[in-house]
Design a protein around this motif. Structure first.
Motif, short mmCIF file in Angstrom:
data_model
loop_
_atom_site.label_atom_id
_atom_site.label_comp_id
_atom_site.label_asym_id
_atom_site.label_seq_id
_atom_site.Cartn_x
_atom_site.Cartn_y
_atom_site.Cartn_z
N GLN A 91 8.92 0.33 -23.15
CA GLN A 91 7.59 0.15 -23.71
C GLN A 91 7.51 -1.10 -24.59
OE1 GLN A 91 5.09 1.79 -22.75
NE2 GLN A 91 6.04 3.52 -21.70
N VAL A 92 8.59 -1.44 -25.27
CA VAL A 92 8.59 -2.65 -26.11
C VAL A 92 8.40 -3.89 -25.24
CG1 VAL A 92 9.96 -4.09 -27.66
CG2 VAL A 92 10.00 -1.60 -27.90
N LYS A 93 9.14 -3.95 -24.13
CA LYS A 93 9.03 -5.10 -23.22
C LYS A 93 7.64 -5.17 -22.58
CE LYS A 93 12.69 -5.91 -20.81
NZ LYS A 93 13.76 -5.85 -19.76
N PHE A 94 7.13 -3.99 -22.20
CA PHE A 94 5.81 -3.94 -21.57
C PHE A 94 4.71 -4.36 -22.54
CE2 PHE A 94 2.20 -1.21 -19.86
CZ PHE A 94 1.89 -2.09 -18.82
N ASN A 95 4.78 -3.87 -23.78
CA ASN A 95 3.78 -4.23 -24.79
C ASN A 95 3.84 -5.72 -25.13
OD1 ASN A 95 2.76 -1.63 -24.97
ND2 ASN A 95 4.13 -1.05 -26.64
N ARG A 96 5.07 -6.27 -25.13
CA ARG A 96 5.21 -7.70 -25.42
C ARG A 96 4.53 -8.53 -24.32
NH1 ARG A 96 10.66 -8.32 -25.16
NH2 ARG A 96 10.87 -7.50 -27.28
N TRP A 97 4.69 -8.07 -23.07
CA TRP A 97 4.03 -8.77 -21.95
C TRP A 97 2.51 -8.71 -22.11
CZ3 TRP A 97 0.62 -6.90 -18.27
CH2 TRP A 97 0.30 -7.79 -17.23
N LEU A 98 2.01 -7.54 -22.50
CA LEU A 98 0.57 -7.41 -22.69
C LEU A 98 0.06 -8.40 -23.75
CD1 LEU A 98 0.12 -3.51 -22.65
CD2 LEU A 98 -0.78 -5.12 -20.96
N MET A 99 0.78 -8.49 -24.86
CA MET A 99 0.36 -9.38 -25.95
C MET A 99 0.44 -10.86 -25.56
SD MET A 99 -0.67 -7.41 -28.33
CE MET A 99 -1.29 -6.41 -26.95
N GLU A 100 1.25 -11.17 -24.54
CA GLU A 100 1.41 -12.55 -24.11
C GLU A 100 0.31 -12.99 -23.13
OE1 GLU A 100 5.29 -12.53 -22.47
OE2 GLU A 100 6.32 -12.73 -24.41
N GLN A 101 -0.59 -12.08 -22.78
CA GLN A 101 -1.61 -12.39 -21.78
C GLN A 101 -2.87 -13.02 -22.36
OE1 GLN A 101 -0.47 -12.15 -18.64
NE2 GLN A 101 1.32 -11.55 -19.88
N GLY A 102 -2.80 -13.39 -23.63
CA GLY A 102 -3.91 -14.10 -24.27
C GLY A 102 -5.21 -13.33 -24.25
N GLU A 103 -6.29 -14.00 -23.77
CA GLU A 103 -7.60 -13.38 -23.78
C GLU A 103 -7.69 -12.16 -22.85
OE1 GLU A 103 -10.56 -16.27 -22.92
OE2 GLU A 103 -10.18 -17.47 -24.73
N ASN A 104 -6.81 -12.12 -21.86
CA ASN A 104 -6.84 -10.99 -20.92
C ASN A 104 -6.20 -9.73 -21.50
OD1 ASN A 104 -8.08 -12.38 -18.83
ND2 ASN A 104 -6.12 -13.18 -18.04
N ALA A 105 -5.49 -9.87 -22.62
CA ALA A 105 -4.74 -8.74 -23.17
C ALA A 105 -5.63 -7.54 -23.45
CB ALA A 105 -4.01 -9.17 -24.45
N ARG A 106 -6.80 -7.80 -24.07
CA ARG A 106 -7.64 -6.66 -24.45
C ARG A 106 -8.20 -5.94 -23.22
NH1 ARG A 106 -13.25 -7.77 -25.30
NH2 ARG A 106 -13.86 -9.91 -24.79
N PHE A 107 -8.44 -6.70 -22.12
CA PHE A 107 -8.92 -6.06 -20.89
C PHE A 107 -7.81 -5.24 -20.23
CE2 PHE A 107 -11.50 -9.94 -21.37
CZ PHE A 107 -12.77 -9.36 -21.46
N LEU A 108 -6.61 -5.75 -20.28
CA LEU A 108 -5.46 -5.02 -19.72
C LEU A 108 -5.19 -3.75 -20.51
CD1 LEU A 108 -3.08 -8.05 -19.05
CD2 LEU A 108 -4.30 -6.70 -17.32
N ILE A 109 -5.26 -3.85 -21.82
CA ILE A 109 -5.05 -2.68 -22.67
C ILE A 109 -6.14 -1.64 -22.41
CG2 ILE A 109 -5.03 -1.85 -25.06
CD1 ILE A 109 -3.75 -4.55 -25.82
#
Length: 374
Positions: free
Chosen positions: A40-58
């Motif tokens: 989950q730590v690695k997955f969450n880090r990837w999400l945070m690295e997606q810039g503006e798309n992060a909030r849509f992915l979350i």
């Protein structure tokens, strides 16, 4: 102090009380017959690295979890992600293709720092039952059909073993400081790796209906861990039964011998029961064959001072109580205290077993314990 090795003989799982969810915690790969435990730590880090798309992915992930209409597989496929890139471990599935995986939760073993281990409290609980057996057999000259009745006060109270280990105070209260087992220390096993786990299907067989197997992560046979058993000083002057003062004076080796005698006696009893009902259900014969192999494969180790010990999933009435010492007549007297027991001579009627990929049936929870030579 005695350092011991514990080698897994049949799959062991001491549950943590937590589950892994197909929606958020793991991905099943049917081609590789394995699950990927998501980091989950690695997955969450990837999400945070997606810039503006992060909030849509979350938002997508949140919607997936809340609706329970899909799994992580759908999310990974939609976004071109590979499970292995976000995995803590790839754990093989070890049950037949006839058992469907689905999107069920997996029972997790006890973990520390993300690594599985067997808690000392679980091992001590199994040892406690073996010591109860040792007391009744030696103190009362017990044997099947007698030896336990004197401990059962009346039909309203099921015997628990407290009075074997604990002396009451002047007001007849059983106090922790008078408990002999406070002088027995059992440590946790050294943590193993996630790679020592497999996905197993735990089935309950023998009843009128077939229950859906429970899926769990358990230690693979051959896995080895170490732990320690220590008889603490001060028992000689403590307010505990004299029996245990004499027993502890013999050292930790007496505990190992008590475990061995207990397991072998009850295994022989279980084999006799399975032989009488070898085709009711047919899995009984497969269990009988498994027990026979276990005894054959560990015979030399037991002769050299080792002991079979059962922990975690898979224990039945005859591995959890003093039922071995009671006749059917005595059991009938106290049957009202046991739920769902209709015929004491046929109890237990159901047994937990693990089905292997080649359709063998294994009794869960068995290990070989030996002193670890330095």
């Amino acid at each position: 102090m005695m350092k011991l090795s514990l080698r897994v003989i049949t799959p062991i799982c001491v549950r943590s009380g937590e589950n892994a969810s197909a929606i958020a915690d793991y991905i099943y790969d049917p081609q590789k017959r394995a699950i990927y435990l998501i980091d989950q730590v690695k997955f969450n880090r990837w999400l945070m690295e997606q810039g503006e798309n992060a909030r849509f992915l979350i938002k997508d992930i949140t919607s997936l979890v809340s609706s329970q209409q899909g799994t992580l597989v759908d999310f990974f496929n939609e976004h071109g992600l590979l499970p292995r890139d976000f995995s803590r471990a790839a754990i093989p599935v070890s049950f037949p293709n006839s058992i469907t995986f689905g999107n069920r939760n997996l029972f997790l073993p006890t973990l520390t720092g993300g690594k599985p281990y067997i808690p000392g409290s679980s091992i001590k609980g199994a040892i406690r039952t073996a010591l109860m057996f040792d007391y009744i057999k030696n103190q009362d000259n017990g044997g099947p059909g007698y030896g336990a009745t004197s401990h059962l006060q009346d039909s309203r109270q099921v015997y628990t073993g407290s009075d074997i280990f604990c002396l009451p105070d002047h007001r007849s209260r059983l106090l922790p400081e008078n408990d002999a087992l406070r002088f027995l220390q059992v440590t946790d096993t050294i943590p193993s790796s996630l790679e020592s786990l497999r996905v197993y299907a735990l089935e309950r067989k023998g009843g009128t209906t077939t229950a859906i197997p429970a899926l769990l992560l358990g230690f693979y046979p051959g896995t080895e861990m170490t732990f320690e058993v220590n008889i603490l000083p001060g028992f000689e002057k403590a307010n505990i039964p004299e029996y245990w003062k004499k027993f502890f004076n013999r050292g930790e080796v007496a505990i190992l011998r008590a475990i061995s005698n207990y397991s072998l006696a009850l295994l022989e009893d279980e084999l006799n029961r399975l032989k009488k009902r070898s085709n009711k259900p047919p899995e009984n014969q497969l269990l009988y064959n498994s027990y026979t192999r276990i005894l054959s494969n560990t015979k030399n180790s037991i002769k050299q001072g080792g002991a079979l010990l059962r922990v975690g999933f898979g224990k039945t009435y005859y591995f959890n109580s003093i039922g071995y010492f009671m006749s059917d007549e005595e059991k009938e007297k106290y049957k009202g205290n046991w739920k769902r027991v209709k015929l004491v001579s046929e109890f237990p009627t159901t047994r937990w077993m693990i089905r292997t990929p080649d359709n063998q049936c294994l009794p869960a929870g068995w290990s070989l314990v030996q002193e670890k030579r330095i």
